[in-house]
Enzyme design. Structure first.
Site, PDB file in Angstrom:
ATOM      1  N   SER A   1     -43.116 -48.072  53.066  1.00 43.84           N
ATOM      2  CA  SER A   1     -44.560 -48.038  53.098  1.00 43.84           C
ATOM      3  C   SER A   1     -45.132 -49.352  53.600  1.00 43.84           C
ATOM      4  CB  SER A   1     -45.137 -47.686  51.731  1.00 43.84           C
ATOM      5  OG  SER A   1     -46.483 -47.278  51.875  1.00 43.84           O
TER       6      SER A   1
ATOM      7  N   HIS B   1     -45.594 -58.659  45.790  1.00 40.26           N
ATOM      8  CA  HIS B   1     -45.935 -59.876  45.066  1.00 40.26           C
ATOM      9  C   HIS B   1     -47.244 -60.475  45.554  1.00 40.26           C
ATOM     10  CE1 HIS B   1     -41.853 -60.387  43.126  1.00 40.26           C
ATOM     11  NE2 HIS B   1     -41.655 -59.400  43.990  1.00 40.26           N
TER      12      HIS B   1
ATOM     13  N   ASP C   1     -40.767 -58.232  51.121  1.00 45.37           N
ATOM     14  CA  ASP C   1     -39.703 -58.192  52.119  1.00 45.37           C
ATOM     15  C   ASP C   1     -40.145 -57.134  53.122  1.00 45.37           C
ATOM     16  OD1 ASP C   1     -38.376 -59.878  50.386  1.00 45.37           O
ATOM     17  OD2 ASP C   1     -36.560 -58.655  50.238  1.00 45.37           O
TER      18      ASP C   1
END
Length: 396
Positions: free
Chosen positions: A354, A263, A204
């Protein structure tokens, strides 16, 4: 993240463009800025409302007198400018403004108007102060007392708890446990999951993509020392460097409000991980876009090498630490030899916002046209884990 409206709305003041040697906080000394960052971190230990301290933003600063006194000039700056940047909502031309948290703006001040090596508070250099405070914040948010800050964090960023595997915030033992929260298994469906040539978003995030490093440096990454060998920490004459010659880049920037597990973007196999120690500079776009700072190649980072099932070629998955990010943790990404599918979890960041940089060898990915178009504006695109990133051309 602090969503603050749409670009189509007439903003009542301009966007601040932070430039080195053009100080928009002229009343603030480097020592005051350093003390401000330390005080914000210390404040987070004893005060549970993050919106009144470390996550205060430019449009809420007027209601926080203690920060005005701590950081001279910040109230005037907020009155004259919007402090942050625009991002575009995928599938539309609509742009929204995201206000920069106050800690990132102070970190930016120290970098832009000082020097990494200058001495500031208690004889710290800027770089050692940023590292010390980043590690300190991580430890504070690992303590049981930090769980009391979770409700204000949820409220500040309007987080949707219904998508969480554990939606009851009282069940999280520490703030960092909530920060690295898991989602329900069906919360992030993977587009084109059964297509071995499809490639998906790893996080995301706010995303930019570039088919070549030259394009990335033209439009986005302006650090003078940015090269793929420098990013991966390998010798430019090495075989590994040659494999990534002419490579493509996807840059996934995670803001504090985001789901912070990352992911796998491909179907493949987990290989080696290499940790590269470094700095804790902010990864805000204005730092990345500034020629004087080599954020991605200077910051602490951890490189995971994946083998792409469709081509047999390596893909480098670079998790980059940043200001107030305490650690990078590999889960499935730490199990060498494990087979992973698109959308499988690889690891997570502890506290802070980050970035991940995915490096694809030449020809492995053809990015989706809408992402390419936004990236050359340049503007970041809001995407979710599993959203389409592009695909491998069949001829490869």
């Amino acid at each position: 993240m602090h969503i603050f409206g749409h670009k189509s709305d007439e903003l009542d003041r301009p966007l601040e463009h932070i430039q080195p040697h053009s100080n928009n906080l002229p009343g603030l000394t480097n020592e005051q800025a350093a003390q401000g960052l330390v005080s914000l971190v210390d404040h987070s230990e004893k005060h549970t409302d993050v919106s009144q301290g470390i996550h205060a933003s430019s449009h809420t600063i007027f209601s926080i007198p203690w920060i005005h006194k701590l950081i001279p000039g910040i109230e005037k700056l907020a009155a004259e400018y919007h402090i942050g940047n625009f991002v575009v909502i995928r599938g539309s031309k609509e742009q929204i403004f995201e206000a920069m948290p106050i800690y990132a703006r102070i970190g930016m001040h120290l970098l832009f108007y000082g020097n990494e090596q200058i001495k500031v508070l208690h004889a710290h250099s800027v770089e050692s102060l940023l590292k010390e405070q980043s590690i300190k914040e991580g430890k504070l948010y690992d303590s049981p007392n930090s769980a009391a800050s979770i409700p204000s964090f949820v409220a500040t960023y309007s987080l949707d708890l219904s998508e969480l595997l554990e939606p009851d915030v009282t069940k999280y033992k520490t703030f960092n446990e909530f920060f690295s929260r898991k989602l329900k298994p069906d919360a992030r469906p993977v587009e084109h999951a059964d297509d071995p040539l499809a490639i998906c978003s790893a996080a995301d995030c706010r995303l930019t993509v570039y088919q070549t490093v030259d394009l990335a440096k033209q439009f986005w990454i302006k650090g003078r020392e940015f090269t793929i060998p420098n990013l991966l920490g390998v010798d430019p004459s090495s075989e590994k460097a040659s494999v990534f010659d002419g490579s493509s880049l996807a840059i996934f920037r995670l803001a504090p409000a985001d789901y912070h597990r990352f992911h796998c973007p491909i179907d493949g196999t987990v290989g080696d991980t290499v940790h590269i120690p470094g700095q804790y500079y902010t990864v805000n776009p204005q730092a990345v876009n500034e020629p004087g700072f080599d954020v991605f190649t200077a910051n602490t980072r951890s490189v995971l090498y994946l083998t792409h099932a469709a081509t047999g070629l390596p893909v480098a998955f670079v998790a980059v630490g940043a200001l107030l990010v305490g650690s990078i943790v590999w889960t499935n990404g730490g199990e060498k030899g494990k087979t992973v599918k698109k959308g499988d979890e690889l690891g997570y960041f502890a506290y802070g916002g980050s970035t991940i940089v995915a490096v694809f060898p030449k020809g492995v990915v053809e990015f989706d046209a809408d992402l390419v178009a936004n990236s050359v504006v340049p503007v970041e695109t809001l995407v979710k884990v599993g959203n389409s990133l592009g695909k491998t051309p069949a001829k490869v």
